[in-house]
Design a protein around this motif. Structure first.
Motif, PDB file in Angstrom:
ATOM      1  N   ASP A  51      12.239-102.888 -40.130  1.00  0.00           N
ATOM      2  CA  ASP A  51      11.607-102.662 -38.590  1.00  0.00           C
ATOM      3  C   ASP A  51      12.797-101.471 -38.164  1.00  0.00           C
ATOM      4  N   ASP A  93      12.813-110.173 -41.778  1.00  0.00           N
ATOM      5  CA  ASP A  93      13.083-108.580 -41.030  1.00  0.00           C
ATOM      6  C   ASP A  93      14.131-108.252 -42.501  1.00  0.00           C
ATOM      7  N   LEU A 152       7.531-100.886 -37.603  1.00  0.00           N
ATOM      8  CA  LEU A 152       7.344-100.437 -38.854  1.00  0.00           C
ATOM      9  C   LEU A 152       6.701 -99.270 -39.005  1.00  0.00           C
ATOM     10  N   VAL A 195       9.556-111.123 -38.419  1.00  0.00           N
ATOM     11  CA  VAL A 195       8.685-108.898 -38.865  1.00  0.00           C
ATOM     12  C   VAL A 195       7.215-109.473 -38.158  1.00  0.00           C
TER      13      VAL A 195
END
Length: 249
Positions: A226, A178, A153, A185
């Protein structure tokens, strides 16, 4: 919770102290790069006020293979993980960060104020997460929850993570999807709750099925963005952390 720089630093030192004592008293296949005092093995759960964050980082030459064949790819993959860990460290309610990675990548994280759990023989994402959560559980304390944050990230800010963690205190288990909506995430377990992580393809649905409540985080947040491909990375260029921005790509 009111948190001064001195009290936060003292608490982090206690966690470092506890980690080494735990690993030295019970030999394992992994090691911890920082160390001191064990904490109680159990406690009465309280409302979650602070977090230990586990970040799994592959840390091998084939990390982030979808970023392409550039000679800069290994350095880029590492820089992305360093920016993720740096953002987590700066979140006010994060009292400790555990990075689970390879022996080759570990020295880079020694420069940060994190605990580094070294995998002698990396066995994949689920194993790395399990190793990190095992140590995080041993470092449990009243009002302390645990979170797993993916290490890819590069645009994450401390404020974005903090907002999600504050929201997570209202749920035994919580998650952040995400940007595509199919993966996860971040997953959190408040004090007294037990993780049932299910990272991998379709992890968003799998975590929901496991009882994780979805947190309302904007799709534009660095927490949800991400990075797997160069296209995704370039789209975030104006918001990249310092480590990632310093690498040519």
């Amino acid at each position: 919770m009111t948190d001064t720089p001195r009290s936060r630093s003292s608490a982090r030192q206690s966690i470092e102290d506890a980690a080494i004592a735990q690993f030295e008293s019970r030999p394992r296949d992994t090691g911890v790069r920082k160390t001191g005092r064990p904490v109680a093995e159990s406690h009465e759960p309280e409302a979650t006020r602070e977090w230990i964050v586990v970040i799994p980082v592959k840390g091998t030459g084939d990390a982030k293979s979808r970023l392409g064949d550039s000679v800069h790819r290994p350095a880029l993959a590492l820089a992305i993980a360093l920016d993720t860990a740096s953002a987590a460290l700066a979140a006010p309610s994060v009292i400790g960060v555990l990075v689970v990675t390879s022996a080759a990548a570990a020295p880079s994280f020694d420069e940060l104020d994190v605990l580094v759990v070294v995998e002698d023989e990396p066995a994949g994402l689920p194993a790395a997460i399990a190793s990190g959560l095992e140590l995080a559980a041993e470092l449990g304390a009243p009002g302390r929850g645990t979170a797993v944050l993916l290490g890819d990230l590069p645009a994450l800010t401390a404020g974005e993570l903090e907002a999600a963690l504050v929201s997570a205190t209202g749920h035994p288990l919580a998650m952040v999807a995400d940007a595509e909506g199919s993966g996860s995430v971040l997953v959190t377990a408040a004090d007294g709750a037990v993780h049932a992580t299910a990272f991998g393809p379709g992890s968003h649905a799998a975590h929901l099925a496991a009882g994780y409540a979805e947190l309302p985080v904007p799709v534009t947040s660095g927490l949800r963005n991400d990075v797997d491909t160069e296209h995704q990375l370039r789209a975030l260029r104006p918001r990249l952390g310092a480590h990632t921005a310093a690498v040519d790509f």
